[in-house]
Design a protein around this motif. Structure first.
Motif, short mmCIF file in Angstrom:
data_model
loop_
_atom_site.label_atom_id
_atom_site.label_comp_id
_atom_site.label_asym_id
_atom_site.label_seq_id
_atom_site.Cartn_x
_atom_site.Cartn_y
_atom_site.Cartn_z
N MET A 104 0.85 -1.18 0.00
CA MET A 104 0.00 0.00 0.00
C MET A 104 0.89 1.24 0.00
SD MET A 104 -3.08 1.22 2.57
CE MET A 104 -2.17 1.21 4.08
N LEU A 105 0.56 2.19 -0.86
CA LEU A 105 1.28 3.45 -0.98
C LEU A 105 1.03 4.31 0.25
CD1 LEU A 105 2.86 5.55 -2.67
CD2 LEU A 105 0.68 6.15 -3.73
N LYS A 106 2.07 4.83 0.86
CA LYS A 106 1.97 5.69 2.02
C LYS A 106 2.18 7.13 1.57
CE LYS A 106 3.69 6.09 6.73
NZ LYS A 106 4.63 5.57 7.73
N ILE A 107 1.17 8.00 1.81
CA ILE A 107 1.22 9.39 1.38
C ILE A 107 1.33 10.26 2.61
CG2 ILE A 107 0.02 11.21 0.12
CD1 ILE A 107 -1.52 8.92 -1.33
N GLU A 108 2.44 11.04 2.70
CA GLU A 108 2.72 11.78 3.91
C GLU A 108 2.87 13.28 3.73
OE1 GLU A 108 5.35 8.73 6.47
OE2 GLU A 108 6.36 9.53 4.70
N ARG A 109 2.85 13.77 2.49
CA ARG A 109 3.24 15.16 2.28
C ARG A 109 2.38 15.84 1.23
NH1 ARG A 109 8.88 16.62 -0.32
NH2 ARG A 109 8.70 18.86 -0.23
N ILE A 110 1.98 17.08 1.52
CA ILE A 110 1.34 17.95 0.54
C ILE A 110 2.43 18.88 0.02
CG2 ILE A 110 -0.45 19.68 0.12
CD1 ILE A 110 -1.86 18.67 2.68
N LEU A 111 2.64 18.87 -1.29
CA LEU A 111 3.68 19.72 -1.86
C LEU A 111 3.25 21.18 -1.87
CD1 LEU A 111 5.04 17.65 -4.88
CD2 LEU A 111 5.92 17.77 -2.55
N ASP A 112 4.21 22.05 -1.70
CA ASP A 112 3.98 23.48 -1.83
C ASP A 112 3.50 23.76 -3.25
OD1 ASP A 112 5.36 26.20 -2.80
OD2 ASP A 112 4.90 26.33 -0.66
N LYS A 113 2.54 24.64 -3.39
CA LYS A 113 1.95 24.90 -4.71
C LYS A 113 3.00 25.32 -5.74
CE LYS A 113 -2.71 25.42 -3.42
NZ LYS A 113 -3.31 24.15 -3.56
#
Length: 162
Positions: A1-10
């Motif tokens: 399962m892919l682990k998503i931890e970060r929202i990138l700066d626009k």
């Protein structure tokens, strides 16, 4: 399962093109930790900082560098269009007085469908259309994207003398 931890700066997100996408309704875009299914059918887990709120077009980064673009899912909303700024302001006032999250656009207000609210606005002389559309409500005056997905209690005095 892919682990998503970060929202990138626009500003960084626009430089790289995501190959994956995740479509969620508003109520799921304000939950920072959850299991999701990407649009390609693969499973992933969101492990974002508490209080995170995702908006249409945001780009997330997986633990292994994968880029995932957020899509706002169409959902049942009520949309009010009005050319009269005074009537539009009255509608915003009455919806805000009921703590209803609203998406405000030029000459238009959108909120998650509620027939009682629709009837209230009809009573003010406004026309409301129920439709399927993405919902991107205002984040609110107090938080960068932190929406009303929490509950808090506080004591304060109200004076309603007119």
């Amino acid at each position: 399962m892919l682990k998503i931890e970060r929202i990138l700066d626009k500003s960084n997100a626009s430089l790289r093109q995501p190959h994956l996408s995740l479509t969620l309704p508003h109520e799921r875009r304000i939950i920072s930790r959850q299991r999701v299914t990407l649009d390609d059918g693969s499973d992933a887990g969101l492990f974002l900082p508490r209080g995170s709120s995702l908006q249409h077009g945001d780009v997330l980064q997986g633990a292994s560098g994968e880029l995932i673009r957020i899509q706002a899912a169409p959902e049942t909303v009520s949309t009010l269009t009005c050319a009269d700024p005074w009537l539009l302001a009255r509608a915003c006032y009455h919806l805000g007085n009921r703590h209803v999250p609203v998406q405000i656009m030029p000459g238009m207000i959108r909120y998650q469908h509620d027939h009682v609210l629709d009837d209230m606005l009809h009573g003010l002389g406004l026309h409301v259309v129920v439709e399927q559309a993405p919902f991107e409500p205002e984040a609110g005056a107090y938080g960068g994207g932190h929406s009303h997905g929490h509950h808090h209690d506080h004591d304060h005095a109200h004076s309603h003398d007119h």
